[in-house]
Design a protein around this motif. Structure first.
Motif, PDB file in Angstrom:
ATOM      1  N   UNK A   1      79.391  31.330  77.301  1.00  0.00           N
ATOM      2  CA  UNK A   1      78.633  30.412  77.590  1.00  0.00           C
ATOM      3  C   UNK A   1      78.662  28.662  76.871  1.00  0.00           C
ATOM      4  N   UNK A   2      78.714  28.721  76.249  1.00  0.00           N
ATOM      5  CA  UNK A   2      78.107  27.603  75.216  1.00  0.00           C
ATOM      6  C   UNK A   2      79.400  26.757  75.403  1.00  0.00           C
ATOM      7  N   UNK A   3      79.695  25.301  75.962  1.00  0.00           N
ATOM      8  CA  UNK A   3      80.785  24.771  75.767  1.00  0.00           C
ATOM      9  C   UNK A   3      80.633  24.133  74.099  1.00  0.00           C
ATOM     10  N   UNK A   4      82.644  24.022  74.278  1.00  0.00           N
ATOM     11  CA  UNK A   4      82.776  23.167  72.536  1.00  0.00           C
ATOM     12  C   UNK A   4      82.377  21.777  72.758  1.00  0.00           C
ATOM     13  N   UNK A   5      82.168  21.194  72.971  1.00  0.00           N
ATOM     14  CA  UNK A   5      81.948  19.960  73.192  1.00  0.00           C
ATOM     15  C   UNK A   5      80.885  19.111  74.123  1.00  0.00           C
ATOM     16  N   UNK A   6      79.250  20.100  73.979  1.00  0.00           N
ATOM     17  CA  UNK A   6      78.379  19.840  74.260  1.00  0.00           C
ATOM     18  C   UNK A   6      77.390  20.139  74.035  1.00  0.00           C
ATOM     19  N   UNK A   7      76.019  20.052  73.763  1.00  0.00           N
ATOM     20  CA  UNK A   7      75.169  20.644  73.391  1.00  0.00           C
ATOM     21  C   UNK A   7      74.342  21.246  74.609  1.00  0.00           C
ATOM     22  N   UNK A   8      73.744  22.442  74.045  1.00  0.00           N
ATOM     23  CA  UNK A   8      72.905  23.485  74.795  1.00  0.00           C
ATOM     24  C   UNK A   8      71.766  24.224  74.793  1.00  0.00           C
ATOM     25  N   UNK A   9      70.712  24.969  74.933  1.00  0.00           N
ATOM     26  CA  UNK A   9      70.089  25.921  74.194  1.00  0.00           C
ATOM     27  C   UNK A   9      70.186  27.198  75.095  1.00  0.00           C
ATOM     28  N   UNK A  10      69.370  27.849  74.086  1.00  0.00           N
ATOM     29  CA  UNK A  10      69.694  29.190  74.841  1.00  0.00           C
ATOM     30  C   UNK A  10      68.566  30.408  74.352  1.00  0.00           C
TER      31      UNK A  10
ATOM     32  N   UNK B   1      63.650  37.947  70.726  1.00  0.00           N
ATOM     33  CA  UNK B   1      64.207  36.900  70.790  1.00  0.00           C
ATOM     34  C   UNK B   1      64.805  35.803  70.473  1.00  0.00           C
ATOM     35  N   UNK B   2      65.941  35.495  70.898  1.00  0.00           N
ATOM     36  CA  UNK B   2      66.651  34.122  69.551  1.00  0.00           C
ATOM     37  C   UNK B   2      66.549  33.559  70.807  1.00  0.00           C
ATOM     38  N   UNK B   3      65.801  31.968  70.174  1.00  0.00           N
ATOM     39  CA  UNK B   3      65.867  30.121  70.404  1.00  0.00           C
ATOM     40  C   UNK B   3      66.897  30.001  69.655  1.00  0.00           C
ATOM     41  N   UNK B   4      68.327  29.479  70.412  1.00  0.00           N
ATOM     42  CA  UNK B   4      69.402  29.653  69.199  1.00  0.00           C
ATOM     43  C   UNK B   4      69.658  27.031  70.523  1.00  0.00           C
ATOM     44  N   UNK B   5      69.951  26.842  68.918  1.00  0.00           N
ATOM     45  CA  UNK B   5      69.821  25.316  69.385  1.00  0.00           C
ATOM     46  C   UNK B   5      71.761  24.900  69.377  1.00  0.00           C
ATOM     47  N   UNK B   6      72.156  24.453  70.228  1.00  0.00           N
ATOM     48  CA  UNK B   6      73.615  24.344  70.053  1.00  0.00           C
ATOM     49  C   UNK B   6      73.845  23.304  70.701  1.00  0.00           C
ATOM     50  N   UNK B   7      74.515  22.226  69.390  1.00  0.00           N
ATOM     51  CA  UNK B   7      75.150  20.608  69.506  1.00  0.00           C
ATOM     52  C   UNK B   7      76.402  21.174  68.316  1.00  0.00           C
ATOM     53  N   UNK B   8      77.113  21.204  69.131  1.00  0.00           N
ATOM     54  CA  UNK B   8      78.358  20.907  68.265  1.00  0.00           C
ATOM     55  C   UNK B   8      79.391  19.558  67.949  1.00  0.00           C
ATOM     56  N   UNK B   9      79.329  19.683  66.875  1.00  0.00           N
ATOM     57  CA  UNK B   9      79.968  17.940  66.269  1.00  0.00           C
ATOM     58  C   UNK B   9      80.780  17.471  67.533  1.00  0.00           C
ATOM     59  N   UNK B  10      81.556  18.336  67.998  1.00  0.00           N
ATOM     60  CA  UNK B  10      81.874  16.955  69.315  1.00  0.00           C
ATOM     61  C   UNK B  10      81.242  16.596  70.243  1.00  0.00           C
ATOM     62  N   UNK B  11      79.981  17.314  70.320  1.00  0.00           N
ATOM     63  CA  UNK B  11      78.812  16.494  71.354  1.00  0.00           C
ATOM     64  C   UNK B  11      78.584  14.840  71.156  1.00  0.00           C
ATOM     65  N   UNK B  12      78.732  14.205  72.089  1.00  0.00           N
ATOM     66  CA  UNK B  12      78.076  13.165  72.519  1.00  0.00           C
ATOM     67  C   UNK B  12      77.245  12.855  70.880  1.00  0.00           C
ATOM     68  N   UNK B  13      76.905  11.555  70.161  1.00  0.00           N
ATOM     69  CA  UNK B  13      75.775  11.374  69.403  1.00  0.00           C
ATOM     70  C   UNK B  13      74.009  10.585  70.982  1.00  0.00           C
ATOM     71  N   UNK B  14      74.658  10.421  71.727  1.00  0.00           N
ATOM     72  CA  UNK B  14      73.183  10.670  72.136  1.00  0.00           C
ATOM     73  C   UNK B  14      72.862  11.992  72.926  1.00  0.00           C
ATOM     74  N   UNK B  15      73.161  12.948  73.349  1.00  0.00           N
ATOM     75  CA  UNK B  15      73.467  14.487  73.509  1.00  0.00           C
ATOM     76  C   UNK B  15      72.592  14.536  72.249  1.00  0.00           C
TER      77      UNK B  15
ATOM     78  N   UNK C   1      69.950  27.252  64.515  1.00  0.00           N
ATOM     79  CA  UNK C   1      70.315  25.760  64.609  1.00  0.00           C
ATOM     80  C   UNK C   1      72.305  25.883  64.878  1.00  0.00           C
ATOM     81  N   UNK C   2      73.502  25.786  65.400  1.00  0.00           N
ATOM     82  CA  UNK C   2      74.137  25.817  65.604  1.00  0.00           C
ATOM     83  C   UNK C   2      75.808  24.941  65.446  1.00  0.00           C
ATOM     84  N   UNK C   3      76.170  24.011  65.313  1.00  0.00           N
ATOM     85  CA  UNK C   3      76.821  23.227  64.820  1.00  0.00           C
ATOM     86  C   UNK C   3      78.241  23.677  64.937  1.00  0.00           C
ATOM     87  N   UNK C   4      78.743  25.016  65.264  1.00  0.00           N
ATOM     88  CA  UNK C   4      80.086  25.859  65.377  1.00  0.00           C
ATOM     89  C   UNK C   4      79.742  27.062  65.570  1.00  0.00           C
TER      90      UNK C   4
END
Length: 132
Positions: free
Chosen positions: A52-61, A78-92, A115-118
């Motif tokens: 469900x996490x997009x490969x090029x956009x940030x999300x929380x889960x 209960x895990x909190x996941x901060x998803x910030x893939x390398x391919x996402x925009x710097x501003x995001x 926290x995950x970037x990949x």
């Protein structure tokens, strides 16, 4: 950054009633608000969350992880996941990073943060290791 009431309500349902296995949250930049993007059903798996996490956009889960301890006790965390893939925009990435702590404070009951970037940085093995 505002947090939509639905985020808190759905998190409480996940925590107290276990109505959901996971929740994916998205920042709506136009509204400057964190909103619920997807709710995982109780039968859904960790793989369903990662898909469900997009490969090029940030999300929380948040993910309700069930496991058995070495003493054979059934537990959940209960895990909190901060998803910030390398391919996402710097501003995001900056927006998600700067809003994370405030958003996390709204969700009372988070036990572990990742926290995950990949995808490899949030593999099920890492989740299991952090849970124990």
């Amino acid at each position: 950054m505002a947090v939509h009431d639905e985020c808190k309500l759905k998190f409480l349902e996940l925590k107290a009633k276990r109505n959901f296995r996971f929740i994916v949250f998205k920042i709506n930049e136009k509204l400057q608000q964190v909103t619920v993007e997807k709710l995982g059903q109780p039968a859904d798996s960790y793989d369903d969350l990662t898909a469900s996490l997009p490969p090029n956009e940030c999300r929380y889960a948040v993910f309700d992880f069930d496991f058995v301890t070495d003493e054979n006790c059934q537990k959940s965390k209960i895990f909190f996941i901060s998803w910030a893939p390398d391919a996402s925009k710097v501003r995001s990435k900056m927006l998600y990073a700067s809003s994370k702590d405030r958003f996390k404070r709204e969700l009372d009951g988070i036990q572990v943060e990742l926290q995950a970037t990949e995808p490899s940085e949030m593999s099920i093995d890492i989740v299991k290791g952090r849970a124990l």
